[in-house]
Motif scaffolding. Structure first.
Motif, PDB file in Angstrom:
ATOM      1  N   SER A   9       0.713  -1.152   0.038  1.00  0.00           N
ATOM      2  CA  SER A   9      -0.099   0.112  -0.026  1.00  0.00           C
ATOM      3  C   SER A   9       0.747   1.086  -0.029  1.00  0.00           C
ATOM      4  O   SER A   9       0.539   2.110  -0.734  1.00  0.00           O
ATOM      5  CB  SER A   9      -1.007   0.027   1.138  1.00  0.00           C
ATOM      6  OG  SER A   9      -1.715   1.223   1.289  1.00  0.00           O
ATOM      7  N   SER A  10       1.801   1.205   0.871  1.00  0.00           N
ATOM      8  CA  SER A  10       2.850   2.342   0.745  1.00  0.00           C
ATOM      9  C   SER A  10       3.609   2.343  -0.455  1.00  0.00           C
ATOM     10  O   SER A  10       4.049   3.825  -0.848  1.00  0.00           O
ATOM     11  CB  SER A  10       3.738   2.300   2.084  1.00  0.00           C
ATOM     12  OG  SER A  10       4.460   1.461   1.994  1.00  0.00           O
ATOM     13  N   TYR A  11       3.943   1.481  -1.179  1.00  0.00           N
ATOM     14  CA  TYR A  11       4.394   1.603  -2.494  1.00  0.00           C
ATOM     15  C   TYR A  11       3.622   1.965  -3.429  1.00  0.00           C
ATOM     16  O   TYR A  11       4.145   2.890  -4.177  1.00  0.00           O
ATOM     17  CB  TYR A  11       4.992  -0.031  -2.646  1.00  0.00           C
ATOM     18  CG  TYR A  11       5.548   0.098  -4.118  1.00  0.00           C
ATOM     19  CD1 TYR A  11       6.638   0.425  -4.510  1.00  0.00           C
ATOM     20  CD2 TYR A  11       4.945  -0.599  -5.292  1.00  0.00           C
ATOM     21  CE1 TYR A  11       7.254   0.368  -5.798  1.00  0.00           C
ATOM     22  CE2 TYR A  11       5.292  -0.403  -6.525  1.00  0.00           C
ATOM     23  CZ  TYR A  11       6.625  -0.082  -6.913  1.00  0.00           C
ATOM     24  OH  TYR A  11       7.013   0.042  -8.101  1.00  0.00           O
ATOM     25  N   ARG A  12       2.406   1.798  -3.377  1.00  0.00           N
ATOM     26  CA  ARG A  12       1.479   2.076  -4.521  1.00  0.00           C
ATOM     27  C   ARG A  12       1.307   3.501  -4.108  1.00  0.00           C
ATOM     28  O   ARG A  12       1.233   4.589  -5.167  1.00  0.00           O
ATOM     29  CB  ARG A  12       0.013   1.486  -4.333  1.00  0.00           C
ATOM     30  CG  ARG A  12       0.235   0.063  -5.009  1.00  0.00           C
ATOM     31  CD  ARG A  12      -0.987  -0.478  -4.822  1.00  0.00           C
ATOM     32  NE  ARG A  12      -1.370  -1.645  -5.416  1.00  0.00           N
ATOM     33  CZ  ARG A  12      -1.989  -2.797  -5.437  1.00  0.00           C
ATOM     34  NH1 ARG A  12      -3.243  -2.677  -4.759  1.00  0.00           N
ATOM     35  NH2 ARG A  12      -1.950  -3.936  -5.990  1.00  0.00           N
ATOM     36  N   ALA A  13       1.291   4.179  -3.139  1.00  0.00           N
ATOM     37  CA  ALA A  13       0.852   5.522  -2.487  1.00  0.00           C
ATOM     38  C   ALA A  13       2.253   6.301  -3.190  1.00  0.00           C
ATOM     39  O   ALA A  13       2.143   7.309  -3.724  1.00  0.00           O
ATOM     40  CB  ALA A  13       0.694   5.822  -1.161  1.00  0.00           C
ATOM     41  N   ALA A  14       3.405   5.767  -2.805  1.00  0.00           N
ATOM     42  CA  ALA A  14       4.619   6.289  -3.366  1.00  0.00           C
ATOM     43  C   ALA A  14       4.783   6.636  -4.753  1.00  0.00           C
ATOM     44  O   ALA A  14       4.985   7.614  -5.413  1.00  0.00           O
ATOM     45  CB  ALA A  14       5.886   5.683  -2.791  1.00  0.00           C
ATOM     46  N   MET A  15       4.356   5.554  -5.509  1.00  0.00           N
ATOM     47  CA  MET A  15       4.362   5.479  -7.045  1.00  0.00           C
ATOM     48  C   MET A  15       3.250   6.672  -7.737  1.00  0.00           C
ATOM     49  O   MET A  15       3.429   7.251  -8.524  1.00  0.00           O
ATOM     50  CB  MET A  15       4.105   4.134  -7.605  1.00  0.00           C
ATOM     51  CG  MET A  15       5.240   3.245  -7.570  1.00  0.00           C
ATOM     52  SD  MET A  15       6.727   4.012  -8.167  1.00  0.00           S
ATOM     53  CE  MET A  15       6.482   4.063  -9.739  1.00  0.00           C
ATOM     54  N   GLU A  16       1.994   6.657  -7.000  1.00  0.00           N
ATOM     55  CA  GLU A  16       1.066   7.666  -7.485  1.00  0.00           C
ATOM     56  C   GLU A  16       1.913   9.006  -7.222  1.00  0.00           C
ATOM     57  O   GLU A  16       1.475   9.960  -8.020  1.00  0.00           O
ATOM     58  CB  GLU A  16      -0.115   7.308  -6.501  1.00  0.00           C
ATOM     59  CG  GLU A  16      -0.971   6.145  -6.931  1.00  0.00           C
ATOM     60  CD  GLU A  16      -1.216   5.999  -8.245  1.00  0.00           C
ATOM     61  OE1 GLU A  16      -1.825   7.034  -8.933  1.00  0.00           O
ATOM     62  OE2 GLU A  16      -1.152   4.894  -8.721  1.00  0.00           O
ATOM     63  N   LYS A  17       2.299   9.207  -6.134  1.00  0.00           N
ATOM     64  CA  LYS A  17       2.894  10.537  -5.932  1.00  0.00           C
ATOM     65  C   LYS A  17       3.816  10.969  -6.921  1.00  0.00           C
ATOM     66  O   LYS A  17       4.111  11.880  -7.522  1.00  0.00           O
ATOM     67  CB  LYS A  17       3.473  10.651  -4.303  1.00  0.00           C
ATOM     68  CG  LYS A  17       4.168  12.109  -4.145  1.00  0.00           C
ATOM     69  CD  LYS A  17       4.743  11.823  -2.841  1.00  0.00           C
ATOM     70  CE  LYS A  17       5.389  13.393  -2.637  1.00  0.00           C
ATOM     71  NZ  LYS A  17       6.022  13.278  -1.200  1.00  0.00           N
ATOM     72  N   VAL A  18       4.981   9.938  -7.154  1.00  0.00           N
ATOM     73  CA  VAL A  18       5.996  10.106  -8.037  1.00  0.00           C
ATOM     74  C   VAL A  18       5.438  10.250  -9.535  1.00  0.00           C
ATOM     75  O   VAL A  18       5.663  11.083 -10.161  1.00  0.00           O
ATOM     76  CB  VAL A  18       6.961   8.695  -8.139  1.00  0.00           C
ATOM     77  CG1 VAL A  18       7.893   8.777  -9.551  1.00  0.00           C
ATOM     78  CG2 VAL A  18       7.597   8.529  -7.007  1.00  0.00           C
ATOM     79  N   LYS A  19       4.172   9.624  -9.940  1.00  0.00           N
ATOM     80  CA  LYS A  19       3.526   9.745 -11.285  1.00  0.00           C
ATOM     81  C   LYS A  19       2.892  11.174 -11.213  1.00  0.00           C
ATOM     82  O   LYS A  19       2.961  12.228 -12.452  1.00  0.00           O
ATOM     83  CB  LYS A  19       2.636   8.859 -11.512  1.00  0.00           C
ATOM     84  CG  LYS A  19       3.212   7.582 -11.929  1.00  0.00           C
ATOM     85  CD  LYS A  19       2.234   6.516 -12.356  1.00  0.00           C
ATOM     86  CE  LYS A  19       1.643   5.842 -11.227  1.00  0.00           C
ATOM     87  NZ  LYS A  19       0.843   4.804 -11.587  1.00  0.00           N
ATOM     88  N   ALA A  20       2.192  11.566 -10.259  1.00  0.00           N
ATOM     89  CA  ALA A  20       1.765  13.228 -10.209  1.00  0.00           C
ATOM     90  C   ALA A  20       2.713  14.222 -10.229  1.00  0.00           C
ATOM     91  O   ALA A  20       2.656  15.084 -10.817  1.00  0.00           O
ATOM     92  CB  ALA A  20       0.766  13.190  -8.757  1.00  0.00           C
ATOM     93  N   GLN A  21       3.843  14.092  -9.499  1.00  0.00           N
ATOM     94  CA  GLN A  21       5.189  14.994  -9.734  1.00  0.00           C
ATOM     95  C   GLN A  21       5.452  14.903 -11.168  1.00  0.00           C
ATOM     96  O   GLN A  21       5.998  16.006 -11.512  1.00  0.00           O
ATOM     97  CB  GLN A  21       6.374  14.407  -8.696  1.00  0.00           C
ATOM     98  CG  GLN A  21       5.924  14.601  -7.266  1.00  0.00           C
ATOM     99  CD  GLN A  21       6.835  14.035  -6.359  1.00  0.00           C
ATOM    100  OE1 GLN A  21       7.553  13.237  -6.594  1.00  0.00           O
ATOM    101  NE2 GLN A  21       6.806  14.583  -5.148  1.00  0.00           N
ATOM    102  N   PHE A  22       5.563  13.852 -11.756  1.00  0.00           N
ATOM    103  CA  PHE A  22       6.074  13.808 -13.147  1.00  0.00           C
ATOM    104  C   PHE A  22       5.103  14.369 -13.971  1.00  0.00           C
ATOM    105  O   PHE A  22       5.382  15.477 -15.140  1.00  0.00           O
ATOM    106  CB  PHE A  22       6.166  12.426 -13.872  1.00  0.00           C
ATOM    107  CG  PHE A  22       6.114  12.285 -15.107  1.00  0.00           C
ATOM    108  CD1 PHE A  22       7.403  12.627 -15.853  1.00  0.00           C
ATOM    109  CD2 PHE A  22       4.953  11.853 -16.085  1.00  0.00           C
ATOM    110  CE1 PHE A  22       7.360  12.433 -17.291  1.00  0.00           C
ATOM    111  CE2 PHE A  22       5.025  11.996 -17.496  1.00  0.00           C
ATOM    112  CZ  PHE A  22       6.201  12.329 -18.003  1.00  0.00           C
ATOM    113  N   ALA A  23       3.922  14.277 -13.886  1.00  0.00           N
ATOM    114  CA  ALA A  23       2.953  15.213 -14.587  1.00  0.00           C
ATOM    115  C   ALA A  23       2.994  16.704 -14.307  1.00  0.00           C
ATOM    116  O   ALA A  23       2.753  17.451 -15.316  1.00  0.00           O
ATOM    117  CB  ALA A  23       1.396  14.774 -14.084  1.00  0.00           C
ATOM    118  N   GLU A  24       3.125  16.993 -13.189  1.00  0.00           N
ATOM    119  CA  GLU A  24       3.495  18.419 -12.913  1.00  0.00           C
ATOM    120  C   GLU A  24       4.915  18.885 -13.447  1.00  0.00           C
ATOM    121  O   GLU A  24       5.027  20.060 -14.262  1.00  0.00           O
ATOM    122  CB  GLU A  24       3.783  18.695 -11.402  1.00  0.00           C
ATOM    123  CG  GLU A  24       2.820  18.449 -10.559  1.00  0.00           C
ATOM    124  CD  GLU A  24       2.862  18.517  -8.948  1.00  0.00           C
ATOM    125  OE1 GLU A  24       3.963  18.990  -8.497  1.00  0.00           O
ATOM    126  OE2 GLU A  24       2.010  18.199  -8.199  1.00  0.00           O
TER     127      GLU A  24
END
Length: 146
Positions: A9-24
């Motif tokens: 769950s924490s890995y998925r949350a971290a990956m979601e954050k990384v993808k959101a930062q990529f989008a930014e």
């Protein structure tokens, strides 16, 4: 079992954050290059520059929303078009800055300090563990005094 679920769950949350930062970062790079960060613009400009692979409107929309990120091949096309490094576009500058800080720390060491660290690296793992514990105890005591 609980630990693996929590870590997944924490890995998925971290990956979601990384993808959101990529989008930014992608949107910011597009703006800095003079383009509006819209899927239609991204699709058109990407496909004009890529001969080996094309993208769809749906695919680039997902990049801009932070739902996915491009393959390395597509990332290279984006980086060349937007005049940013692929690493900076995908991961930002934070990692590069931390690496540079570590490199600067190593470069500030004198010969004896480097020689000591290299000797430490060549120790057996059990010996390294003992040396590390001693050094960490000194570091902790130094912080308490300071």
């Amino acid at each position: 079992m609980v630990t693996s679920v929590a870590s997944e769950s924490s890995y998925r949350a971290a990956m979601e954050k990384v993808k959101a930062q990529f989008a930014e970062r992608l949107q910011q790079a597009m703006r800095q290059a003079g383009y509006e960060p819209r899927p239609s613009v991204l699709e058109r400009e990407f496909n004009l520059r890529s001969y080996s692979t094309q993208v769809t409107l749906h695919g680039v929309r997902r990049w801009l929303r932070g739902e996915t990120w491009p393959t390395d091949e597509k990332l290279l096309v984006l980086a060349e078009w937007l005049k940013v490094s692929p690493e900076q576009l995908k991961y930002g500058t934070e990692l590069q800055n931390r690496i540079a800080e570590h490199r600067e720390t190593w470069e500030r060491l004198n010969y004896q300090e480097r020689e000591t660290l290299e000797a430490f690296i060549n120790l057996a793992p059990s010996q390294r563990k003992i040396v590390r514990e001693v050094v960490m105890a000194f570091a902790k005591a130094g912080k308490a005094e300071g």
